[in-house]
Design an enzyme around this catalytic site. Structure first.
Site, PDB file in Angstrom:
ATOM      1  N   HIS A 340       0.816  -1.213   0.000  1.00 17.27           N
ATOM      2  CA  HIS A 340       0.000   0.000   0.000  1.00 17.27           C
ATOM      3  C   HIS A 340       0.858   1.276   0.000  1.00 17.27           C
ATOM      4  CE1 HIS A 340       0.493  -0.354   4.496  1.00 17.27           C
ATOM      5  NE2 HIS A 340       0.517   0.974   4.397  1.00 17.27           N
ATOM      6  N   ASP A 373       0.312  -7.773   1.286  1.00 19.59           N
ATOM      7  CA  ASP A 373       0.644  -6.351   1.483  1.00 19.59           C
ATOM      8  C   ASP A 373       2.163  -6.136   1.505  1.00 19.59           C
ATOM      9  OD1 ASP A 373       0.179  -3.641   1.762  1.00 19.59           O
ATOM     10  OD2 ASP A 373      -0.015  -3.732   3.950  1.00 19.59           O
ATOM     11  N   SER A 456       4.787   2.623   7.762  1.00 22.72           N
ATOM     12  CA  SER A 456       4.477   1.427   6.978  1.00 22.72           C
ATOM     13  C   SER A 456       5.665   1.004   6.131  1.00 22.72           C
ATOM     14  CB  SER A 456       3.286   1.692   6.060  1.00 22.72           C
ATOM     15  OG  SER A 456       2.132   1.894   6.827  1.00 22.72           O
TER      16      SER A 456
END
Length: 614
Positions: A340, A373, A456
């Site tokens: 993402h 992910d 992230s």
């Protein structure tokens, strides 16, 4: 009175030597005044006028004939000629000259015959010396010729006529002084009281008496030390005393040096006060600088070892942009991050990687997978890469210390620390597309290390700076979302990381093939089931049968409507949890499933298949 002649007053006329014995002294009538050779100097400039008001006449610097050294020619010596030393210091201006050191001009011998003697000014006795040269003859009555002292003169007839009786000699040691008056033609000797004035004519310009016979003025008194015809001194006129000027220069230099010193001292004091405060300022105690290192297992030691391998990723796409974190996998420039993070770039976006030292490079996507992910990007042309070592997430225990590194809110190289709060937390992230294709299922490590938007893709490392997870999601207090992208709230101490064992397998596949494989059991789950466990759908969906014929589930004996409650002894409470458990394994792994069928519990063994979808 003839123009240019200034008759001497009665009291200023000097006595002259007597030509006859004192008993036969007779006063001669005054001689006719001599006609001057030039008009009176209106400016009073020496030697014709009186000495100027600016300075007294200089002393004579040439030796007299009677005191000259042997061999003296009678002329003024050339420049550089050594003169005989004087017998004493130069007398003050206007005082009488000592007989030995400063003799008077030579006197004429006493008149003994019929020839009239040449009268000279009285002078003190001097040692015998060469006779002076002849004097210049007058060019007519009362008009003497001027001649440079010491130069030879043409002989001529002596002046005739009655001669003045010789004046009485002055008392011994008395030399009449004078006070120069500008324009009066120079000083004149003052005659002693009750002495008859000499009847000689004044010299042209008033420079003293001229004896009969046309001889030049007789030096006397202070004029005896003045020689306007002498040769100039070597090197030009004498320099003025330089003592006061030198002292002024030294004072100026000293003042400048003192000013510079004062300025330097003042600047130093000011800098000291600015840096350390004034003398009376309060100074608080402080520990000395600790230049020692840190233990490798401390947070500082871990951060020092891990930071060189962490990067900040900036992504710019057609519609959106974002910031995330990644870390270096190898020296070929492969960097692992979340899917993402790079997804906004799409197919025509731009990805920029910034290393902890500030170096920036462009990156390209090597492979990505939304189900896990995870994504791998690569930079080229970068040297000095520092890959981070990978740990073993299966060996992690709850309570182990961990450190999270990333760029929360684009604040690069941020380090936070915490512990492992829990293991095997089934979380899902994504799902913005609505069809479930972007939903990731993670059997995550839970940590209380603060993780915020921008962390992230960053590494979660253990006490030995080895990567044990990839920071991927947080539980936000404002939305309750399990994904970092679900809200921009800060950390509440619930952060989740993809275990490195799972990420390692996916990263290797993305680097080698560009795609990742997913383990599957070959059944369709009923995600709306509200009971405890994961139930196999009883109806076909989208043209697919609940149990794929020939698939892993069919081979294990699974049927439509079975409810799976455990995987390898771990309880399963929903369909998402079953997927998370399965994806935590590799394709080909064998699982022991516990299920309920018709109210009865039974167990089956299932060998995981492989799929590249997702």
């Amino acid at each position: 009175m003839t123009l240019g002649q200034v008759p001497a007053p009665e009291g200023d006329r000097a006595p002259h030597a007597s030509a006859v014995p004192p008993a036969a002294t007779a006063v001669e009538p005054p001689a006719a005044p001599a006609r001057p050779l030039h008009p009176e100097d209106p400016y009073g400039t020496p030697p014709y006028g009186g000495p100027g008001p600016w300075a007294p006449a200089p002393p004579v610097q040439r030796p007299e004939p009677r005191t000259a050294a042997p061999g003296w020619s009678g002329a003024t010596p050339a420049q550089g000629t050594a003169l005989p030393p004087s017998a004493g210091p130069l007398p003050p201006y206007g005082a009488s000259a000592p007989a030995a050191g400063y003799p008077s001009p030579p006197q004429a011998p006493p008149h003994t015959g019929g020839e009239p003697p040449h009268l000279t000014a009285p002078a003190e006795a001097a040692p015998p010396g060469p006779a002076p040269g002849p004097s210049a003859e007058p060019d007519g009555p009362g008009r003497p010729l001027l001649a440079k002292p010491g130069a030879p003169q043409a002989p001529g007839p002596q002046a005739s006529g009655p001669q003045a009786s010789a004046p009485q000699p002055a008392p011994e040691g008395a030399d009449p002084g004078f006070v120069p008056v500008p324009g009066d033609g120079g000083p004149r000797p003052t005659a002693p009281p009750h002495t008859a004035a000499a009847p000689h004519a004044a010299a042209p310009g008033g420079h003293g008496p001229v004896p009969p016979g046309g001889h030049g003025p007789v030096p006397h008194g202070a004029w005896q030390q003045y020689d306007p015809w002498s040769a100039p001194l070597q090197g030009g006129p004498a320099a003025l005393p330089r003592g006061p000027r030198n002292r002024r220069g030294l004072l100026a230099v000293g003042a400048v040096a003192l000013a510079l010193l004062a300025g330097g001292v003042g600047g130093g004091v000011g800098a000291y006060v600015e840096r350390y405060g004034g003398i009376n300022d309060i100074k608080l105690p402080q520990a000395a600088d600790d230049a020692g290192g840190r233990r490798p297992d401390s947070v500082a030691g871990i951060a020092q070892a891990a930071l060189p391998g962490v990067v900040t990723i900036h992504v710019r796409g057609n519609a959106e942009q974002g910031t995330g974190t990644g870390f270096v996998l190898d020296r070929q420039g492969h960097i692992l991050t979340n899917n993402h993070v790079v997804e906004p770039a799409g197919t025509g976006g731009e990805i920029s990687v910034t290393f902890s030292g500030g170096q920036t490079a462009k990156a390209k996507v090597v492979g990505q997978d939304g189900g896990y992910d995870l994504a791998v990007v690569q930079v080229e042309g970068v040297t000095g890469l520092r890959p981070l070592p990978l740990g073993n997430s299966d060996s992690v225990r709850v309570g182990d210390p961990v450190v999270a590194i990333g760029a929360p809110f684009d604040l690069a190289n941020t380090v936070t620390s915490g512990i492992i709060s829990a293991k095997q937390r089934p979380i899902t992230a994504g799902g913005e597309k609505g069809d479930g294709s972007d939903v990731s299922y993670v059997d995550a490590l839970q940590t209380d290390a603060p993780i915020n938007p921008g962390n992230s893709g960053g590494p979660l490392v253990d006490a030995r700076a080895r990567v044990i997870g990839i920071n991927s999601a947080i539980r936000a207090a404002d939305t309750g979302s399990g994904s970092e992208s679900g809200g921009q709230g800060g950390s509440i101490g619930l952060g989740f990381a993809i275990p490195i064992n799972q990420a390692k397998r996916v990263a290797e596949e993305l680097i080698n093939t560009g795609r990742a494989t997913h383990p599957v059991i070959g059944v369709t789950l009923e995600m709306e089931y509200a009971g405890d466990g994961a139930r196999v759908s009883e109806h076909s969906k989208g043209g697919k049968q609940p149990v794929t014929p020939g698939g892993p589930g069919a081979k294990a004996g699974l049927r439509a409507g079975d409810v799976i409650t455990e995987v390898d002894g771990a309880a399963v409470h929903s369909g998402e949890e079953l997927i998370v458990k399965i994806r935590s394994h590799r394709p080909g792994d064998t699982l022991l499933l516990t299920l309920q069928r018709g109210g009865k519990q039974q167990s089956v063994r299932l060998r995981l298949g492989s799929s590249t979808a997702g």
